[in-house]
Design a protein around this motif. Sequence first.
Motif, PDB file in Angstrom:
ATOM      1  N   VAL A 111       0.847  -1.192   0.000  1.00 42.74           N
ATOM      2  CA  VAL A 111       0.000   0.000   0.000  1.00 42.74           C
ATOM      3  C   VAL A 111       0.886   1.247   0.000  1.00 42.74           C
ATOM      4  CG1 VAL A 111      -1.881  -1.184   1.205  1.00 42.74           C
ATOM      5  CG2 VAL A 111      -0.145   0.042   2.530  1.00 42.74           C
ATOM      6  N   ASP A 112       0.237   2.401  -0.033  1.00 49.37           N
ATOM      7  CA  ASP A 112       0.947   3.676   0.007  1.00 49.37           C
ATOM      8  C   ASP A 112       1.918   3.698   1.193  1.00 49.37           C
ATOM      9  OD1 ASP A 112       1.319   6.567   0.921  1.00 49.37           O
ATOM     10  OD2 ASP A 112       0.303   6.858  -0.990  1.00 49.37           O
ATOM     11  N   GLY A 113       3.103   4.205   0.956  1.00 48.17           N
ATOM     12  CA  GLY A 113       4.118   4.215   1.999  1.00 48.17           C
ATOM     13  C   GLY A 113       3.870   5.180   3.138  1.00 48.17           C
ATOM     14  N   HIS A 114       2.988   6.194   2.928  1.00 45.81           N
ATOM     15  CA  HIS A 114       2.727   7.213   3.950  1.00 45.81           C
ATOM     16  C   HIS A 114       4.024   7.876   4.421  1.00 45.81           C
ATOM     17  CE1 HIS A 114      -1.130   4.780   4.852  1.00 45.81           C
ATOM     18  NE2 HIS A 114      -1.425   5.791   4.048  1.00 45.81           N
ATOM     19  N   ALA A 115       4.888   8.176   3.486  1.00 45.19           N
ATOM     20  CA  ALA A 115       6.154   8.820   3.823  1.00 45.19           C
ATOM     21  C   ALA A 115       5.904  10.122   4.588  1.00 45.19           C
ATOM     22  CB  ALA A 115       6.948   9.098   2.550  1.00 45.19           C
ATOM     23  N   GLY A 116       6.719  10.364   5.608  1.00 47.27           N
ATOM     24  CA  GLY A 116       6.594  11.555   6.419  1.00 47.27           C
ATOM     25  C   GLY A 116       5.658  11.412   7.597  1.00 47.27           C
ATOM     26  N   ARG A 117       4.963  10.264   7.696  1.00 49.97           N
ATOM     27  CA  ARG A 117       3.980  10.082   8.771  1.00 49.97           C
ATOM     28  C   ARG A 117       4.401   8.982   9.758  1.00 49.97           C
ATOM     29  NH1 ARG A 117      -1.501   9.157   5.632  1.00 49.97           N
ATOM     30  NH2 ARG A 117      -2.183   8.684   7.783  1.00 49.97           N
ATOM     31  N   TRP A 118       5.608   8.447   9.574  1.00 47.20           N
ATOM     32  CA  TRP A 118       6.076   7.382  10.463  1.00 47.20           C
ATOM     33  C   TRP A 118       6.726   7.985  11.706  1.00 47.20           C
ATOM     34  CZ3 TRP A 118       7.000   1.915   8.738  1.00 47.20           C
ATOM     35  CH2 TRP A 118       6.249   1.603   7.589  1.00 47.20           C
ATOM     36  N   SER A 119       6.636   7.252  12.807  1.00 42.99           N
ATOM     37  CA  SER A 119       7.201   7.728  14.069  1.00 42.99           C
ATOM     38  C   SER A 119       8.723   7.842  13.979  1.00 42.99           C
ATOM     39  CB  SER A 119       6.850   6.759  15.204  1.00 42.99           C
ATOM     40  OG  SER A 119       5.456   6.656  15.361  1.00 42.99           O
ATOM     41  N   GLU A 120       9.238   8.791  14.744  1.00 41.78           N
ATOM     42  CA  GLU A 120      10.681   8.982  14.894  1.00 41.78           C
ATOM     43  C   GLU A 120      11.386   9.169  13.550  1.00 41.78           C
ATOM     44  OE1 GLU A 120      12.391   6.033  17.442  1.00 41.78           O
ATOM     45  OE2 GLU A 120      10.726   6.113  18.859  1.00 41.78           O
TER      46      GLU A 120
END
Length: 477
Positions: A111-120
């Motif tokens: 699925v979409d990587g959601h870059a920029g929304r991962w913790s730390e």
Amino acid sequence: MSPYAPSSAFLRRNVPVIPAKLIHQAEEYVDSGAFFAELAAMVSYPTESARPESHVAVKAYLDEVLTPALEGLGCSVTEYDNPSGGPFLVGRRIEDPGLPTVLCYGHADVVDGHAGRWSEGRDPWTLTGDGDRWYGRGSADNKGQHLVNIAALRLLLAEQQKLGFNLTFLFETGEEIGSPGLAEFAAAHQELLRADVLIASDGPRLDATTPTLFLGARGGVQLQLDVDLRPDAYHSGNWGGVLRNPATTLAGAIGSLVDGHGRIQVPELLPPDLPDPVRASLAEVTVAGSPGDPAPDPGWGAPELTAAERLYAWNTLEVLTLGAADIDRPVNAIPGRARAVLQLRYVVGTDVDGIEEVLTGHLARHGYDMVEVSVLGRFAASRTPLDDPWVGWARRTLEQVTDQPVAVLPNIGGSLPNFVFTDILGLPTLWLPHSYPGCLQHAPDEHLLGSIAREGVVLAAALFHALGNPTDTEDPR
């Protein structure tokens, strides 16, 4: 049973003892960091099937990762075009036409990587270890899972210079967008995909610590309810009590389908029964057994069923989105339109043909003929019978190498293209998952647990070893 399946006597043979050396090699493969390194290379390919521009990464993943991995197993590898979406990759190793054939499956897309929304500040395309959690998009869904099976097959082949069975490995590249073209490909290539059993890995275990087999998947129908009454909004003081409110109408319509306690109100949306074998298989199953899992809400859903029965053996109608006007900035006006998207998750035995007509008629009888119903998408429910001989064989095999009972679920609560294998190819299906419900698949911070990967390689190696090394002693059960 598959029309190509071995006799029941084959499956009743005692499971051979799994060599301690093979178990040690499986554990060492993970403990040494080799599994992590190989998975890190896989995760680095941003194979997002929902993004057309990612076809380059998908093609590179097939060419640079999966093709060499399958060739390393002695497979001949062919890529097939898919008019409906991304390509398919098939690897085949034929040791002897008289031996059983295993069909394995995996999906290369994420699925979409959601870059920029991962913790730390984590990068979705960089596998990052934090204790037992290995973060990265695709680590759990599905790259880490198909790596477990590839690694187990590789270890078995290195140990005995043969598998002892024939192997076909099918990879698709669009599972995360509904597996476009997969059913058509299977129907058109039944001889290519002919096998005795499907052994595959996807989805979650029952919980983080319980080895699990599941035999199918619930189906789903996504429904849109639209109440489009007028193009404009009208002042609620000047027109309240005179104009029908589409949001109030929509809320009432939904309440006639599923009440405020999650209980389905339309008999046609329910399965005909809960079979005794399914009920028995879930008698000792506990839902939400991992730390951090949300607790099941008391009083939600069918009150006569246990939590496990509601999740794995019954239907649920869920509201996914619900809205009218601007919910963040309300004004004193009656909106002109309201819309909701609902999803029916359903088990085998539920008739969902004509569901639009069923719901439209139900709503009209309840005074909601102004609500338009449309189906946005669907996928089929499927399940291998719990008494299929392959199921007992797999359970006995896995329990040899784990110190606890293996949970056998009739199906998972979610969706997989299992119907392609059961209904089109006629195969019994054994899913051995190597993830857990809290892995955050499809969300930021998706992760694989290293401990599950370690145990998973052992379990998969045991299953493949048992299939390739049957004994001649009858099981005395």
